[in-house]
Write a protein that holds these residues in place. Structure first.
Motif, short mmCIF file in Angstrom:
data_model
loop_
_atom_site.label_atom_id
_atom_site.label_comp_id
_atom_site.label_asym_id
_atom_site.label_seq_id
_atom_site.Cartn_x
_atom_site.Cartn_y
_atom_site.Cartn_z
N ALA A 15 -4.78 8.60 -0.17
CA ALA A 15 -4.03 8.23 1.03
C ALA A 15 -4.31 6.78 1.42
CB ALA A 15 -4.42 9.17 2.18
N TYR A 16 -5.57 6.36 1.34
CA TYR A 16 -5.93 4.98 1.70
C TYR A 16 -5.27 3.97 0.77
CZ TYR A 16 -8.70 0.76 2.35
OH TYR A 16 -9.08 -0.54 2.56
N LYS A 20 -2.55 1.30 2.15
CA LYS A 20 -2.87 -0.12 2.01
C LYS A 20 -1.75 -0.85 1.26
CE LYS A 20 -6.64 -3.14 0.47
NZ LYS A 20 -7.96 -3.19 -0.20
N ALA A 21 -1.17 -0.20 0.25
CA ALA A 21 -0.11 -0.83 -0.53
C ALA A 21 1.23 -0.81 0.19
CB ALA A 21 0.02 -0.12 -1.88
N LEU A 22 1.52 0.29 0.88
CA LEU A 22 2.83 0.46 1.51
C LEU A 22 2.92 -0.16 2.89
CD1 LEU A 22 3.34 4.21 0.51
CD2 LEU A 22 4.55 2.24 -0.48
N LYS A 105 4.42 9.53 -4.12
CA LYS A 105 5.70 9.15 -4.72
C LYS A 105 6.05 7.71 -4.38
CE LYS A 105 9.57 10.22 -2.73
NZ LYS A 105 10.69 11.00 -2.16
N LEU A 106 5.93 7.35 -3.10
CA LEU A 106 6.24 5.99 -2.67
C LEU A 106 5.27 4.98 -3.28
CD1 LEU A 106 6.98 6.73 1.10
CD2 LEU A 106 8.66 6.26 -0.69
N PHE A 107 4.00 5.35 -3.31
CA PHE A 107 2.96 4.46 -3.83
C PHE A 107 3.16 4.17 -5.32
CE2 PHE A 107 -1.46 4.38 -5.72
CZ PHE A 107 -1.73 3.07 -5.39
N HIS A 108 3.32 5.22 -6.12
CA HIS A 108 3.44 5.02 -7.56
C HIS A 108 4.76 4.36 -7.93
CE1 HIS A 108 -0.35 6.82 -8.48
NE2 HIS A 108 -0.02 7.99 -7.96
N THR A 109 5.79 4.62 -7.14
CA THR A 109 7.06 3.94 -7.37
C THR A 109 6.92 2.45 -7.13
OG1 THR A 109 8.36 5.90 -6.76
CG2 THR A 109 9.48 3.78 -6.67
N LYS A 110 6.23 2.09 -6.05
CA LYS A 110 6.04 0.68 -5.75
C LYS A 110 5.15 -0.01 -6.77
CE LYS A 110 4.55 -2.61 -2.25
NZ LYS A 110 4.24 -2.87 -0.83
#
Length: 363
Positions: A15-16, A20-22, A105-110
């Motif tokens: 989650a962190y 942090k990325a998004l 999903k959002l993290f790995h896509t980005k």
């Protein structure tokens, strides 16, 4: 308002990393735990704080200005909510498996790190899917009723050791290792699938639209019709859950469940049966991402090939363990199976088309 994450294992770290990325402008000063015992001093690049100490430093007003994201397994989140309320923190929110999966999903896509099933276009051909669900007569009943799709087929795991019947299909029928369930856990069902459902037809031809898989009673894949329609036309070989990150590496995480002697036995078995994997195994242990739960969906020949690789190695580990496998009932083979799944599919990532999706926890 600052955001603090309650939890200090893979769920919280994932989650962190995603937040942090998004949302880089969002401040996350620390992780919180009830006790520091067994937890690291730092996670990511921020400290892990004990709740009592953290609470005693703050005024009642300051506590109301902090939002706490509860990033732990869902079965303990209600208890944590009560603890936070008792320490004067009114602003908290549960990160359930659905929200965690959406973050991943959002993290790995980005980041472009692990291909997601969600990123694929919807196709036209519906696959034949059989998702076998390992169940045990020792499973606690679900608190919330859940409706499973028709392609989900329950199989009783460890049926050889129980007179209670909870499923029509039993893992002690046909070619099986049901009696080893105390060590193999849900992998006795994967073995049953391999030996009784994945046989190659006499002509040697494979139907490219057939997918078989394993999930657990509480750890499940949930596919929409659109998800299923993505498999065949995008030539998907394997669907795995979003990997869980651990610090400093996955070897440190698994030391909580396995002894150094067990890892030595794994290496011995790999040197004998899969020498091409030995170097990669050491590299896998030293990286952060790990496939939990032994949950998988794959094309029939791909799953068969994986099982043909996996189970001889597990059998060799069982034979060479000290004490020997039949003298233990601590699920250690199931834990090792997760690591070998991580090894196999990360090693073959260039050869296989692997996609990832959320793994839901039922409580």
């Amino acid at each position: 308002m600052d955001l603090v994450i309650f939890g200090a294992q893979g769920y919280a770290l994932g989650a962190y990393k995603a937040l942090k990325a998004l949302y880089p402008r969002r401040v996350v000063p620390c992780f919180l735990v009830t006790e520091k015992t067994g937890n690291a001093d730092m996670l990511g690049d921020i400290p892990v704080r004990e709740l009592k100490e953290f609470a005693q430093e703050l005024s009642d007003y300051e506590k109301k200005e902090i939002e706490i994201l509860i990033a732990t397994p869902e079965n303990v989140q209600s208890e944590i909510e009560e603890i936070l309320e008792n320490w004067g923190f009114p602003c908290h929110k549960r990160l359930d498996s659905g929200r965690w999966n959406e973050l991943m999903k959002l993290f790995h896509t980005k980041m472009g790190s692990f291909q997601t099933l969600a990123s694929l276009p919807v196709g036209f051909h519906m696959p034949f899917v059989r998702m076998y669900m390992a169940k045990s007569d020792k499973d606690r009943p679900l608190q919330n009723a859940h409706s499973f799709p028709a392609y989900t087929i329950p199989v009783q795991a460890g049926a050889a050791g129980s007179n209670i019947r909870i499923a029509d299909l039993l893992d002690n029928r046909g070619d099986n290792i049901s009696s080893k369930n105390g060590n193999y856990s849900e992998l006795t069902v994967l073995y049953w699938i391999w030996k009784n459902k994945l046989k190659q037809n006499q002509e040697g031809k494979e139907n490219e639209r057939q997918y078989y898989g394993l999930m657990q009673y509480r750890r499940i894949f949930e596919f929409s019709d659109d998800d299923l329609l993505k498999l065949v036309d995008n030539h998907v070989d394997v669907v795995l859950p979003y990997p869980m990150p651990y610090e400093p590496d996955i070897h440190s995480h698994h030391k909580r469940y396995l002894r150094n002697e067990d890892w030595d036995t794994v290496l011995f078995a790999l040197r004998e049966l899969a020498p091409d994997c030995v170097e990669r195994f050491s590299q896998i242990l030293e990286q952060q991402y790990f496939y939990n739960y032994n949950v998988i969906l794959a094309k029939k020949p791909v799953l068969r090939e994986y099982c043909q690789w996996l189970f001889p190695i597990l059998e060799k580990i069982e034979e060479c363990s000290i004490p020997r496998g039949y003298e233990r009932r601590d699920r250690y083979i199931g834990y090792i199976g997760e690591t070998l799944e991580t090894l196999y599919f990360m090693k073959n990532a260039d050869r296989l088309n692997i996609v990832h999706t959320g793994c839901k926890l039922l409580i």
